[in-house]
Design a protein around this motif. Structure first.
Motif, PDB file in Angstrom:
ATOM      1  N   ALA A   1      18.887 -13.628 -22.691  1.00  0.00           N
ATOM      2  CA  ALA A   1      17.900 -13.813 -21.618  1.00  0.00           C
ATOM      3  C   ALA A   1      16.809 -14.804 -22.031  1.00  0.00           C
ATOM      4  O   ALA A   1      16.316 -14.780 -23.154  1.00  0.00           O
ATOM      5  N   GLY A   2      16.477 -15.683 -21.104  1.00  0.00           N
ATOM      6  CA  GLY A   2      15.412 -16.651 -21.328  1.00  0.00           C
ATOM      7  C   GLY A   2      15.780 -17.800 -22.241  1.00  0.00           C
ATOM      8  O   GLY A   2      14.919 -18.586 -22.622  1.00  0.00           O
ATOM      9  N   ARG A   3      17.012 -17.923 -22.592  1.00  0.00           N
ATOM     10  CA  ARG A   3      17.464 -18.998 -23.481  1.00  0.00           C
ATOM     11  C   ARG A   3      18.313 -19.991 -22.700  1.00  0.00           C
ATOM     12  O   ARG A   3      19.024 -19.614 -21.787  1.00  0.00           O
TER      13      ARG A   3
ATOM     14  N   GLY B   1      25.190  -5.921 -10.045  1.00  0.00           N
ATOM     15  CA  GLY B   1      25.044  -4.549 -10.509  1.00  0.00           C
ATOM     16  C   GLY B   1      26.182  -4.069 -11.387  1.00  0.00           C
ATOM     17  O   GLY B   1      26.455  -2.881 -11.449  1.00  0.00           O
ATOM     18  N   TRP B   2      26.859  -4.991 -12.070  1.00  0.00           N
ATOM     19  CA  TRP B   2      27.969  -4.694 -12.967  1.00  0.00           C
ATOM     20  C   TRP B   2      29.091  -3.957 -12.248  1.00  0.00           C
ATOM     21  O   TRP B   2      29.683  -3.017 -12.769  1.00  0.00           O
TER      22      TRP B   2
ATOM     23  N   GLY C   1      27.769  -2.764 -22.613  1.00  0.00           N
ATOM     24  CA  GLY C   1      27.934  -3.802 -23.626  1.00  0.00           C
ATOM     25  C   GLY C   1      27.545  -5.174 -23.121  1.00  0.00           C
ATOM     26  O   GLY C   1      26.849  -5.926 -23.801  1.00  0.00           O
ATOM     27  N   TRP C   2      28.003  -5.510 -21.901  1.00  0.00           N
ATOM     28  CA  TRP C   2      27.651  -6.815 -21.334  1.00  0.00           C
ATOM     29  C   TRP C   2      26.149  -6.911 -21.076  1.00  0.00           C
ATOM     30  O   TRP C   2      25.553  -7.982 -21.232  1.00  0.00           O
TER      31      TRP C   2
ATOM     32  N   SER D   1      26.230 -13.580 -15.699  1.00  0.00           N
ATOM     33  CA  SER D   1      25.047 -13.563 -14.824  1.00  0.00           C
ATOM     34  C   SER D   1      25.387 -13.086 -13.422  1.00  0.00           C
ATOM     35  O   SER D   1      24.657 -12.289 -12.833  1.00  0.00           O
ATOM     36  N   ALA D   2      26.512 -13.553 -12.887  1.00  0.00           N
ATOM     37  CA  ALA D   2      26.911 -13.136 -11.539  1.00  0.00           C
ATOM     38  C   ALA D   2      27.253 -11.649 -11.511  1.00  0.00           C
ATOM     39  O   ALA D   2      26.885 -10.935 -10.567  1.00  0.00           O
TER      40      ALA D   2
END
Length: 162
Positions: A109-111, A86-87, A100-101, A80-81
């Motif tokens: 997402a959303g879980r 911006g990867w 891939g990430w 998440s960080a």
């Protein structure tokens, strides 16, 4: 309800070859698969293992990932960080595994997500069972190349804790 997923990997860096296996449990339903890849570094390989385990997740279910691989644990924990940044890596360079990430991040997402550190020492536990299949998959990938196969149901019924 929380979906439990055990993911184990077995990567040999000198050969850039590895095997992975996952087990998924939702209520009483259990499934699993094993596969392998060649010509991948350890991080790329871990991402492939995660992507394979996260395909076709039931909607709106929490996910508990049971992992032993430190690279997988750290990757999921910091995902998440890194996505928010911006990867980019610490030096500001683009993450070569960003695509891939991003796919893994979208699948989760959303879980509600929880990470559980496992020790795959007992082959009769889900983590140990998956680790044994990951090792077999690594050996098959070394000779046959990239593949993915389901783990037969009779084998899954022998695992304690599922």
């Amino acid at each position: 309800m929380t979906l439990r997923i055990w993911i184990e990997t077995n990567h040999q860096a000198p050969y850039r070859t590895g095997g992975w296996a996952w087990l998924r449990q939702t209520g009483k339903a259990v499934s699993g698969a094993a596969g392998g890849d060649r010509d991948l570094d350890a991080e790329g390989f871990c991402i492939r293992a995660l992507q394979a385990a996260l395909i076709d997740l039931p909607a709106d279910e929490g996910v508990a990932l049971h992992l032993s691989d430190p690279l997988l644990i750290d990757g999921v924990r910091t995902m998440s960080a890194r996505r928010a940044a911006g990867w980019l890596d610490e030096a500001g360079a683009p993450d070569p595994e960003a695509k891939g990430w991003e796919g893994v991040a979208q699948a989760l997402a959303g879980r509600t997500l929880s990470l559980v550190r496992t020790q795959p020492t007992d082959p009769h536990t889900p983590a140990g069972f998956a680790a044994a299949w990951a090792e077999l998959a690594r050996d098959k990938a070394k000779t046959k190349g990239t593949f993915k196969n389901p783990i037969p149901r009779p084998n899954l019924t022998k695992v304690r804790g599922l």
